[in-house]
Design a protein around this motif. Structure first.
Motif, PDB file in Angstrom:
ATOM      1  N   ARG A 215       4.375  -6.843   6.299  1.00  0.00           N
ATOM      2  CA  ARG A 215       5.497  -5.951   5.988  1.00  0.00           C
ATOM      3  C   ARG A 215       4.995  -4.592   5.512  1.00  0.00           C
ATOM      4  O   ARG A 215       5.575  -3.554   5.846  1.00  0.00           O
ATOM      5  CB  ARG A 215       6.399  -6.586   4.928  1.00  0.00           C
ATOM      6  CG  ARG A 215       7.646  -5.762   4.618  1.00  0.00           C
ATOM      7  CD  ARG A 215       8.588  -6.542   3.710  1.00  0.00           C
ATOM      8  NE  ARG A 215       9.775  -5.762   3.419  1.00  0.00           N
ATOM      9  CZ  ARG A 215       9.898  -4.918   2.406  1.00  0.00           C
ATOM     10  NH1 ARG A 215       8.860  -4.737   1.591  1.00  0.00           N
ATOM     11  NH2 ARG A 215      11.006  -4.253   2.213  1.00  0.00           N
TER      12      ARG A 215
ATOM     13  N   ASN B   6       8.169   0.952  -1.925  1.00  0.00           N
ATOM     14  CA  ASN B   6       8.256  -0.126  -0.934  1.00  0.00           C
ATOM     15  C   ASN B   6       6.883  -0.739  -0.655  1.00  0.00           C
ATOM     16  O   ASN B   6       6.742  -1.961  -0.527  1.00  0.00           O
ATOM     17  CB  ASN B   6       8.854   0.409   0.366  1.00  0.00           C
ATOM     18  CG  ASN B   6      10.308   0.819   0.211  1.00  0.00           C
ATOM     19  OD1 ASN B   6      11.025   0.300  -0.648  1.00  0.00           O
ATOM     20  ND2 ASN B   6      10.756   1.757   1.032  1.00  0.00           N
TER      21      ASN B   6
ATOM     22  N   SER C 185       4.012  -2.625   8.556  1.00  0.00           N
ATOM     23  CA  SER C 185       5.187  -2.125   9.283  1.00  0.00           C
ATOM     24  C   SER C 185       5.838  -0.954   8.546  1.00  0.00           C
ATOM     25  O   SER C 185       6.339  -0.014   9.182  1.00  0.00           O
ATOM     26  CB  SER C 185       6.197  -3.259   9.465  1.00  0.00           C
ATOM     27  OG  SER C 185       6.699  -3.691   8.204  1.00  0.00           O
ATOM     28  N   ILE C 186       5.819  -0.966   7.221  1.00  0.00           N
ATOM     29  CA  ILE C 186       6.360   0.160   6.453  1.00  0.00           C
ATOM     30  C   ILE C 186       5.572   1.425   6.743  1.00  0.00           C
ATOM     31  O   ILE C 186       6.133   2.511   6.928  1.00  0.00           O
ATOM     32  CB  ILE C 186       6.354  -0.173   4.948  1.00  0.00           C
ATOM     33  CG1 ILE C 186       7.409  -1.247   4.640  1.00  0.00           C
ATOM     34  CG2 ILE C 186       6.618   1.069   4.118  1.00  0.00           C
ATOM     35  CD1 ILE C 186       7.347  -1.749   3.211  1.00  0.00           C
ATOM     36  N   CYS C 187       4.244   1.305   6.793  1.00  0.00           N
ATOM     37  CA  CYS C 187       3.403   2.470   7.074  1.00  0.00           C
ATOM     38  C   CYS C 187       3.651   3.006   8.483  1.00  0.00           C
ATOM     39  O   CYS C 187       3.744   4.222   8.685  1.00  0.00           O
ATOM     40  CB  CYS C 187       1.929   2.099   6.903  1.00  0.00           C
ATOM     41  SG  CYS C 187       1.460   1.648   5.215  1.00  0.00           S
ATOM     42  N   LYS C 188       3.764   2.117   9.456  1.00  0.00           N
ATOM     43  CA  LYS C 188       3.966   2.560  10.833  1.00  0.00           C
ATOM     44  C   LYS C 188       5.341   3.184  11.031  1.00  0.00           C
ATOM     45  O   LYS C 188       5.490   4.136  11.818  1.00  0.00           O
ATOM     46  CB  LYS C 188       3.779   1.384  11.795  1.00  0.00           C
ATOM     47  CG  LYS C 188       2.343   0.891  11.881  1.00  0.00           C
ATOM     48  CD  LYS C 188       2.220  -0.250  12.864  1.00  0.00           C
ATOM     49  CE  LYS C 188       0.771  -0.714  12.991  1.00  0.00           C
ATOM     50  NZ  LYS C 188       0.634  -1.843  13.938  1.00  0.00           N
ATOM     51  N   ASN C 189       6.344   2.665  10.352  1.00  0.00           N
ATOM     52  CA  ASN C 189       7.694   3.220  10.495  1.00  0.00           C
ATOM     53  C   ASN C 189       7.865   4.556   9.774  1.00  0.00           C
ATOM     54  O   ASN C 189       8.704   5.359  10.155  1.00  0.00           O
ATOM     55  CB  ASN C 189       8.730   2.230   9.966  1.00  0.00           C
ATOM     56  CG  ASN C 189       8.811   0.966  10.801  1.00  0.00           C
ATOM     57  OD1 ASN C 189       8.548   0.997  12.012  1.00  0.00           O
ATOM     58  ND2 ASN C 189       9.137  -0.144  10.170  1.00  0.00           N
ATOM     59  N   ALA C 190       7.069   4.788   8.724  1.00  0.00           N
ATOM     60  CA  ALA C 190       7.211   6.027   7.958  1.00  0.00           C
ATOM     61  C   ALA C 190       6.653   7.211   8.728  1.00  0.00           C
ATOM     62  O   ALA C 190       7.349   8.212   8.956  1.00  0.00           O
ATOM     63  CB  ALA C 190       6.511   5.883   6.608  1.00  0.00           C
ATOM     64  N   SER C 191       5.395   7.139   9.147  1.00  0.00           N
ATOM     65  CA  SER C 191       4.767   8.253   9.856  1.00  0.00           C
ATOM     66  C   SER C 191       3.416   7.799  10.382  1.00  0.00           C
ATOM     67  O   SER C 191       2.839   6.814   9.908  1.00  0.00           O
ATOM     68  CB  SER C 191       4.581   9.453   8.924  1.00  0.00           C
ATOM     69  OG  SER C 191       3.904  10.507   9.584  1.00  0.00           O
ATOM     70  N   TYR C 192       2.940   8.521  11.397  1.00  0.00           N
ATOM     71  CA  TYR C 192       1.604   8.241  11.940  1.00  0.00           C
ATOM     72  C   TYR C 192       0.548   9.180  11.363  1.00  0.00           C
ATOM     73  O   TYR C 192      -0.585   9.200  11.859  1.00  0.00           O
ATOM     74  CB  TYR C 192       1.622   8.363  13.465  1.00  0.00           C
ATOM     75  CG  TYR C 192       2.376   7.243  14.130  1.00  0.00           C
ATOM     76  CD1 TYR C 192       1.784   6.004  14.326  1.00  0.00           C
ATOM     77  CD2 TYR C 192       3.694   7.419  14.542  1.00  0.00           C
ATOM     78  CE1 TYR C 192       2.478   4.960  14.924  1.00  0.00           C
ATOM     79  CE2 TYR C 192       4.399   6.386  15.149  1.00  0.00           C
ATOM     80  CZ  TYR C 192       3.783   5.169  15.334  1.00  0.00           C
ATOM     81  OH  TYR C 192       4.474   4.138  15.920  1.00  0.00           O
TER      82      TYR C 192
END
Length: 269
Positions: free
Chosen positions: A63, A51, A66-73
């Protein structure tokens, strides 16, 4: 065995309580590391990288963020997020940002795992010490007893003195097994993170190879063709100079005695 352990615990054996306290600490470490490695740090690395690659190749940085933030911190998404932020600020600093975040994160994977072997060894040594102390107490107590009571007291003392070693062996085996399990999970996670970092390097900071061509000095007046011919004939000039030097060396090595012989022949004639 279990009844003997329960009886020693009810009797207030100090060594058993110390072993249980260290065992509680080791159990907390094992479960904490399992949660971090299997839940917090772990994710579907292949799906995440695919992705992220599609978003970066489409130049959709928002985008990708946002993919990085939604996956994990944490873990690879946190490294990717820092790299994307660095790419927006200064593309030349992407590689440095990835390396800094990787060096900061990778030691967290194996944090506190190395405590388990030392803890298991300490528990085992405490159990052995408790056994030795129990044997000394058993042999000291039979000196003031009658012969009939000595055998019963000695057998009970030896049996109860083995309880700390038994408990220490059980705890040590559990923690060594947990250490091997956690070690394998940490190694597999480290390999995945290394793979993800390599993908990020190639995706966000590809290595550029530049060929260095030295600029030739152009003479004034636009004599570019003459300069090229001069550079092309440079090897020939070097070869001619080497031949001249060889001739001079041969002339210097000419024998002076031959010159005297020629002069004598001219006088005779």
């Amino acid at each position: 065995m279990w009844s003997q352990l329960a009886g020693s615990l009810q009797g207030g054996n100090t060594y058993l309580y110390l072993i249980l306290f260290l065992g509680f600490i080791g159990t907390v470490i094992v479960f904490e590391r399992l949660i971090m490695l299997q839940v917090v740090y772990s994710l579907d690395f292949k799906k995440f990288l695919n992705n992220l690659r599609r978003s970066v190749q489409a130049e959709d940085i928002e985008r990708a963020v946002s993919i990085c933030k939604n996956a994990s911190y944490t873990s690879l998404p946190a490294i990717s997020l820092k790299a994307l932020e660095a790419k927006e600020r200064d593309p030349a600093s992407v590689r440095g940002a990835i390396e800094e975040e990787s060096i900061d994160f990778l030691p967290k994977i194996e944090a506190r795992i190395g405590i388990l072997p030392a803890l298991s060894t300490l528990i085992l040594l405490i159990g052995i010490l408790g056994t030795i102390d129990g044997l000394w107490a058993a042999f000291d107590s039979i000196e003031i007893l009658d012969t009939a009571e000595k055998q019963v007291r000695l057998s009970n003392g030896i049996a109860s003195s083995l309880n700390p070693t038994t408990m220490g062996l059980l705890m040590s085996m559990i923690f060594l097994t947990g250490h091997q399990l956690l070690r394998g999970l940490a190694l597999r996670l480290t390999e995945r993170v290394h793979y993800g970092v390599s993908v990020l390097m190639n995706l966000l900071a590809p290595t550029e190879f530049s060929t260095y061509v030295p600029a030739m000095a152009m003479p004034s007046g636009g004599g570019g063709g003459a300069s090229a011919a001069h550079h092309a004939s440079a090897p020939e000039a070097r070869r001619e100079a080497a031949a001249e030097n060889k001739i001079e060396v041969e002339d210097d090595s000419f024998d002076d005695s031959s010159v005297e012989d020629i002069k004598d022949e001219e006088e005779i004639i």
